[in-house]
Design a protein around this motif. Structure first.
Motif, PDB file in Angstrom:
ATOM      1  N   LYS A 255       1.281   5.154   0.853  1.00 18.10           N
ATOM      2  CA  LYS A 255       0.713   6.014   1.877  1.00 18.10           C
ATOM      3  C   LYS A 255       0.972   7.477   1.560  1.00 18.10           C
ATOM      4  N   TRP A 256       0.109   8.323   2.098  1.00 22.68           N
ATOM      5  CA  TRP A 256       0.290   9.768   1.997  1.00 22.68           C
ATOM      6  C   TRP A 256       1.306  10.173   3.057  1.00 22.68           C
ATOM      7  N   ASP A 257       2.563  10.262   2.701  1.00 23.42           N
ATOM      8  CA  ASP A 257       3.571  10.612   3.701  1.00 23.42           C
ATOM      9  C   ASP A 257       4.503  11.731   3.244  1.00 23.42           C
TER      10      ASP A 257
ATOM     11  N   ARG B 299      -6.822   5.407   0.833  1.00 19.07           N
ATOM     12  CA  ARG B 299      -5.669   4.917   0.079  1.00 19.07           C
ATOM     13  C   ARG B 299      -5.367   5.910  -1.038  1.00 19.07           C
TER      14      ARG B 299
ATOM     15  N   SER C 271      -7.713   3.651   4.205  1.00 15.43           N
ATOM     16  CA  SER C 271      -6.384   3.117   4.515  1.00 15.43           C
ATOM     17  C   SER C 271      -6.459   2.376   5.849  1.00 15.43           C
TER      18      SER C 271
ATOM     19  N   GLN D 282       0.841  -1.198   0.000  1.00 12.97           N
ATOM     20  CA  GLN D 282       0.000   0.000   0.000  1.00 12.97           C
ATOM     21  C   GLN D 282       0.873   1.244   0.000  1.00 12.97           C
TER      22      GLN D 282
ATOM     23  N   GLU E 234      -6.388  12.089   3.486  1.00 10.74           N
ATOM     24  CA  GLU E 234      -5.372  11.289   4.164  1.00 10.74           C
ATOM     25  C   GLU E 234      -5.916  10.018   4.807  1.00 10.74           C
TER      26      GLU E 234
END
Length: 134
Positions: free
Chosen positions: A56-58, A80, A133, A54, A77
């Motif tokens: 991720k929004w990072d 997914r 997510s 997956q 956020e």
């Protein structure tokens, strides 16, 4: 030639899904190659040959992502990356429940039934898409 892996013939799938059958990979454009690669990857993932982690929004993809997270990250956020738009779908659900259903058979049991049907439809969409997510 792509080897079989876990009993899944990737090369057979590749040739079965190729509409032109006689087209060599060298004659394809970059865009066509990317589409074929995506198709093959989805097939391999579906059959358990590969697993794609997956995303991720990072903020790791650069300054644009960091800026988007800082400005409107609260919108997406919790979803997914590939389902970033699902907050809009959820807002549509809320809009239908709070405004549209008011005008459908007001004060009757049909209004309640329509509300349940709308809720169930959006539940099916959420279960199918799995936008949230972990």
């Amino acid at each position: 030639e792509l080897d079989d892996f876990r009993g899944v013939s990737l090369s057979r799938h590749f040739s079965e899904t190729d509409n032109t059958k006689s087209t060599s990979l060298k004659s394809l454009t970059r865009h066509e190659l990317m589409l074929r690669l995506e198709q093959l990857t989805r097939y391999a993932e579906l059959h358990g040959v590969i697993e794609i982690g997956q995303i991720k929004w990072d903020g790791s993809t650069g300054e644009d992502e960091q800026r988007a997270i800082a400005r409107v990250g609260w919108l997406f956020e919790n979803f997914r990356v590939e389902a970033w738009f699902f907050e809009i779908v959820d807002m549509m659900r809320r809009l239908v429940h709070s405004t549209v259903l008011v005008f459908i058979y007001p004060g009757t049991k049909h209004q309640i039934i329509c509300g349940f049907l709308v809720a169930f439809l959006f539940l099916l969409v959420a279960m199918r898409r799995r936008p949230y997510s972990d």
